[in-house]
Design a protein around this motif. Structure first.
Motif, PDB file in Angstrom:
ATOM      1  N   VAL A  86       0.844  -1.195   0.000  1.00 54.05           N
ATOM      2  CA  VAL A  86       0.000   0.000   0.000  1.00 54.05           C
ATOM      3  C   VAL A  86       0.882   1.248   0.000  1.00 54.05           C
ATOM      4  CG1 VAL A  86      -1.716   1.306   1.316  1.00 54.05           C
ATOM      5  CG2 VAL A  86      -1.892  -1.180   1.159  1.00 54.05           C
ATOM      6  N   TYR A  87       1.911   1.250   0.844  1.00 58.73           N
ATOM      7  CA  TYR A  87       2.818   2.386   0.909  1.00 58.73           C
ATOM      8  C   TYR A  87       3.567   2.554  -0.407  1.00 58.73           C
ATOM      9  CZ  TYR A  87       2.014   2.886   5.877  1.00 58.73           C
ATOM     10  OH  TYR A  87       1.431   3.101   7.099  1.00 58.73           O
ATOM     11  N   VAL A  88       4.018   1.455  -0.978  1.00 58.03           N
ATOM     12  CA  VAL A  88       4.745   1.518  -2.249  1.00 58.03           C
ATOM     13  C   VAL A  88       3.846   2.093  -3.338  1.00 58.03           C
ATOM     14  CG1 VAL A  88       5.786   0.134  -4.081  1.00 58.03           C
ATOM     15  CG2 VAL A  88       6.359  -0.316  -1.698  1.00 58.03           C
ATOM     16  N   ASP A  89       2.627   1.618  -3.423  1.00 56.17           N
ATOM     17  CA  ASP A  89       1.701   2.116  -4.445  1.00 56.17           C
ATOM     18  C   ASP A  89       1.448   3.617  -4.285  1.00 56.17           C
ATOM     19  OD1 ASP A  89       1.532  -0.422  -5.495  1.00 56.17           O
ATOM     20  OD2 ASP A  89      -0.424  -0.877  -4.600  1.00 56.17           O
ATOM     21  N   LYS A  90       1.266   4.069  -3.052  1.00 58.17           N
ATOM     22  CA  LYS A  90       1.056   5.494  -2.812  1.00 58.17           C
ATOM     23  C   LYS A  90       2.301   6.296  -3.193  1.00 58.17           C
ATOM     24  CE  LYS A  90      -2.427   5.153   0.821  1.00 58.17           C
ATOM     25  NZ  LYS A  90      -2.709   5.360   2.246  1.00 58.17           N
ATOM     26  N   TRP A  91       3.482   5.770  -2.854  1.00 53.80           N
ATOM     27  CA  TRP A  91       4.734   6.450  -3.179  1.00 53.80           C
ATOM     28  C   TRP A  91       4.894   6.552  -4.695  1.00 53.80           C
ATOM     29  CZ3 TRP A  91       9.153   5.078  -5.834  1.00 53.80           C
ATOM     30  CH2 TRP A  91      10.241   5.948  -5.710  1.00 53.80           C
ATOM     31  N   VAL A  92       4.611   5.472  -5.396  1.00 53.53           N
ATOM     32  CA  VAL A  92       4.724   5.479  -6.859  1.00 53.53           C
ATOM     33  C   VAL A  92       3.778   6.512  -7.449  1.00 53.53           C
ATOM     34  CG1 VAL A  92       4.265   4.124  -8.940  1.00 53.53           C
ATOM     35  CG2 VAL A  92       5.583   3.121  -7.082  1.00 53.53           C
ATOM     36  N   ASP A  93       2.537   6.539  -6.994  1.00 54.62           N
ATOM     37  CA  ASP A  93       1.572   7.520  -7.496  1.00 54.62           C
ATOM     38  C   ASP A  93       2.069   8.944  -7.272  1.00 54.62           C
ATOM     39  OD1 ASP A  93      -0.109   5.508  -8.335  1.00 54.62           O
ATOM     40  OD2 ASP A  93      -1.432   5.631  -6.568  1.00 54.62           O
ATOM     41  N   LYS A  94       2.649   9.179  -6.103  1.00 57.59           N
ATOM     42  CA  LYS A  94       3.173  10.512  -5.789  1.00 57.59           C
ATOM     43  C   LYS A  94       4.329  10.864  -6.724  1.00 57.59           C
ATOM     44  CE  LYS A  94       5.111  13.160  -1.963  1.00 57.59           C
ATOM     45  NZ  LYS A  94       5.573  13.101  -0.574  1.00 57.59           N
ATOM     46  N   GLN A  95       5.219   9.895  -6.970  1.00 59.78           N
ATOM     47  CA  GLN A  95       6.352  10.156  -7.849  1.00 59.78           C
ATOM     48  C   GLN A  95       5.889  10.431  -9.274  1.00 59.78           C
ATOM     49  OE1 GLN A  95       9.293  10.643  -6.386  1.00 59.78           O
ATOM     50  NE2 GLN A  95       8.121  10.131  -4.557  1.00 59.78           N
ATOM     51  N   VAL A  96       4.911   9.671  -9.736  1.00 55.23           N
ATOM     52  CA  VAL A  96       4.374   9.865 -11.086  1.00 55.23           C
ATOM     53  C   VAL A  96       3.797  11.272 -11.222  1.00 55.23           C
ATOM     54  CG1 VAL A  96       2.533   9.143 -12.662  1.00 55.23           C
ATOM     55  CG2 VAL A  96       3.984   7.433 -11.583  1.00 55.23           C
ATOM     56  N   ASP A  97       3.110  11.740 -10.182  1.00 53.33           N
ATOM     57  CA  ASP A  97       2.543  13.089 -10.216  1.00 53.33           C
ATOM     58  C   ASP A  97       3.622  14.166 -10.260  1.00 53.33           C
ATOM     59  OD1 ASP A  97      -0.001  12.046 -10.158  1.00 53.33           O
ATOM     60  OD2 ASP A  97      -0.286  12.356  -7.994  1.00 53.33           O
ATOM     61  N   MET A  98       4.791  13.872  -9.680  1.00 49.56           N
ATOM     62  CA  MET A  98       5.864  14.863  -9.616  1.00 49.56           C
ATOM     63  C   MET A  98       6.715  14.900 -10.886  1.00 49.56           C
ATOM     64  SD  MET A  98       7.068  14.387  -5.638  1.00 49.56           S
ATOM     65  CE  MET A  98       8.711  14.850  -6.030  1.00 49.56           C
ATOM     66  N   ILE A  99       6.725  13.831 -11.645  1.00 47.47           N
ATOM     67  CA  ILE A  99       7.584  13.758 -12.828  1.00 47.47           C
ATOM     68  C   ILE A  99       7.017  14.671 -13.915  1.00 47.47           C
ATOM     69  CG2 ILE A  99       8.375  12.259 -14.699  1.00 47.47           C
ATOM     70  CD1 ILE A  99       8.470   9.988 -12.700  1.00 47.47           C
ATOM     71  N   LEU A 100       7.893  15.453 -14.508  1.00 45.13           N
ATOM     72  CA  LEU A 100       7.482  16.320 -15.606  1.00 45.13           C
ATOM     73  C   LEU A 100       7.098  15.475 -16.807  1.00 45.13           C
ATOM     74  CD1 LEU A 100      10.263  19.033 -15.325  1.00 45.13           C
ATOM     75  CD2 LEU A 100       7.908  19.182 -14.500  1.00 45.13           C
ATOM     76  N   ASP A 101       6.178  15.959 -17.578  1.00 41.25           N
ATOM     77  CA  ASP A 101       5.708  15.231 -18.752  1.00 41.25           C
ATOM     78  C   ASP A 101       6.669  15.461 -19.916  1.00 41.25           C
ATOM     79  OD1 ASP A 101       4.177  13.671 -20.388  1.00 41.25           O
ATOM     80  OD2 ASP A 101       2.640  15.201 -20.747  1.00 41.25           O
ATOM     81  N   VAL A 102       7.894  15.016 -19.744  1.00 42.12           N
ATOM     82  CA  VAL A 102       8.945  15.121 -20.767  1.00 42.12           C
ATOM     83  C   VAL A 102       9.714  13.809 -20.796  1.00 42.12           C
ATOM     84  CG1 VAL A 102       9.213  17.618 -20.502  1.00 42.12           C
ATOM     85  CG2 VAL A 102      10.607  16.081 -19.130  1.00 42.12           C
ATOM     86  N   SER A 103      10.473  13.604 -21.851  1.00 41.53           N
ATOM     87  CA  SER A 103      11.319  12.412 -21.910  1.00 41.53           C
ATOM     88  C   SER A 103      12.347  12.480 -20.792  1.00 41.53           C
ATOM     89  CB  SER A 103      12.043  12.326 -23.254  1.00 41.53           C
ATOM     90  OG  SER A 103      11.097  12.208 -24.284  1.00 41.53           O
ATOM     91  N   HIS A 104      12.599  11.361 -20.177  1.00 38.87           N
ATOM     92  CA  HIS A 104      13.597  11.317 -19.112  1.00 38.87           C
ATOM     93  C   HIS A 104      14.206   9.923 -19.071  1.00 38.87           C
ATOM     94  CE1 HIS A 104       9.921   9.856 -17.201  1.00 38.87           C
ATOM     95  NE2 HIS A 104      10.712   9.156 -16.391  1.00 38.87           N
ATOM     96  N   ARG A 105      15.280   9.794 -18.337  1.00 40.36           N
ATOM     97  CA  ARG A 105      15.970   8.512 -18.195  1.00 40.36           C
ATOM     98  C   ARG A 105      16.021   8.130 -16.721  1.00 40.36           C
ATOM     99  NH1 ARG A 105      18.369   7.006 -22.872  1.00 40.36           N
ATOM    100  NH2 ARG A 105      18.820   8.637 -24.356  1.00 40.36           N
ATOM    101  N   HIS A 106      15.979   6.830 -16.505  1.00 38.03           N
ATOM    102  CA  HIS A 106      16.104   6.293 -15.154  1.00 38.03           C
ATOM    103  C   HIS A 106      17.511   5.747 -15.012  1.00 38.03           C
ATOM    104  CE1 HIS A 106      14.922   4.257 -11.463  1.00 38.03           C
ATOM    105  NE2 HIS A 106      15.609   3.227 -11.901  1.00 38.03           N
ATOM    106  N   MET A 107      18.190   6.102 -13.931  1.00 38.23           N
ATOM    107  CA  MET A 107      19.545   5.613 -13.710  1.00 38.23           C
ATOM    108  C   MET A 107      19.588   4.824 -12.412  1.00 38.23           C
ATOM    109  SD  MET A 107      21.739   8.983 -14.898  1.00 38.23           S
ATOM    110  CE  MET A 107      22.750   8.834 -13.500  1.00 38.23           C
ATOM    111  N   VAL A 108      20.395   3.781 -12.414  1.00 37.86           N
ATOM    112  CA  VAL A 108      20.628   3.004 -11.202  1.00 37.86           C
ATOM    113  C   VAL A 108      22.075   3.258 -10.794  1.00 37.86           C
ATOM    114  CG1 VAL A 108      20.753   0.707 -10.206  1.00 37.86           C
ATOM    115  CG2 VAL A 108      18.952   1.255 -11.863  1.00 37.86           C
ATOM    116  N   PHE A 109      22.252   3.646  -9.569  1.00 43.38           N
ATOM    117  CA  PHE A 109      23.572   3.979  -9.055  1.00 43.38           C
ATOM    118  C   PHE A 109      24.003   2.884  -8.094  1.00 43.38           C
ATOM    119  CE2 PHE A 109      26.185   6.302  -5.882  1.00 43.38           C
ATOM    120  CZ  PHE A 109      27.211   6.685  -6.733  1.00 43.38           C
ATOM    121  N   THR A 110      25.105   2.213  -8.420  1.00 39.43           N
ATOM    122  CA  THR A 110      25.620   1.157  -7.553  1.00 39.43           C
ATOM    123  C   THR A 110      26.785   1.699  -6.744  1.00 39.43           C
ATOM    124  OG1 THR A 110      24.996  -0.506  -9.180  1.00 39.43           O
ATOM    125  CG2 THR A 110      26.579  -1.172  -7.496  1.00 39.43           C
ATOM    126  N   VAL A 111      26.703   1.530  -5.447  1.00 36.15           N
ATOM    127  CA  VAL A 111      27.755   1.989  -4.544  1.00 36.15           C
ATOM    128  C   VAL A 111      28.827   0.913  -4.476  1.00 36.15           C
ATOM    129  CG1 VAL A 111      28.272   2.638  -2.169  1.00 36.15           C
ATOM    130  CG2 VAL A 111      26.122   3.356  -3.211  1.00 36.15           C
TER     131      VAL A 111
END
Length: 130
Positions: A86-111
């Protein structure tokens, strides 16, 4: 994962019920910062007891036939494999609302492994790295 495959593996709740007390005493203090220890223990134990009708439930009854159905209260812990979704779904919805409606890339950063312990104990520096 197929249903047959998951039946061969114990659920996280079963693993915790079988090993939690020993792990909590022997290993947890070395794995979690002291100021977070009580919170971690509380969340794990809360999730282990999730859905237990002894902690409360709602009873629904059909007024026509009299059939009853009991729904146990959840723990509402983010750690819980059931409630955390439930928390994950709410967090995802919030992130989707914050993302600008433009092309973007997702990066994974490994420490690097050599830095993981330091970063674990000093989590605020992750913000600077990203």
């Amino acid at each position: 994962m197929s249903k047959n495959k998951s039946k061969n593996h114990p659920k996280i709740k079963t693993i915790l019920n079988d090993h939690w007390e020993e792990f909590k005493i022997k290993y947890l203090p070395d794995k979690v910062p002291a100021d977070m220890l009580d919170h971690v223990v509380d969340q794990v134990e809360k999730s282990m007891d999730c859905g237990n009708p002894e902690n409360g439930y709602a009873k629904y009854k059909c007024l026509d036939c009299g059939e009853e159905h009991i729904v146990s209260f959840s723990c509402k812990s983010r750690f819980c494999s059931r409630c955390g979704k439930v928390y994950v779904d709410k967090w995802v919805d919030k992130q989707v609302d914050m993302i600008l409606d433009v092309s973007h890339r997702h990066m994974v950063f490994t420490v690097p492994e050599e830095l993981r312990g330091y970063i674990y104990w000093n989590r605020d520096i992750i913000k600077d790295l990203s």
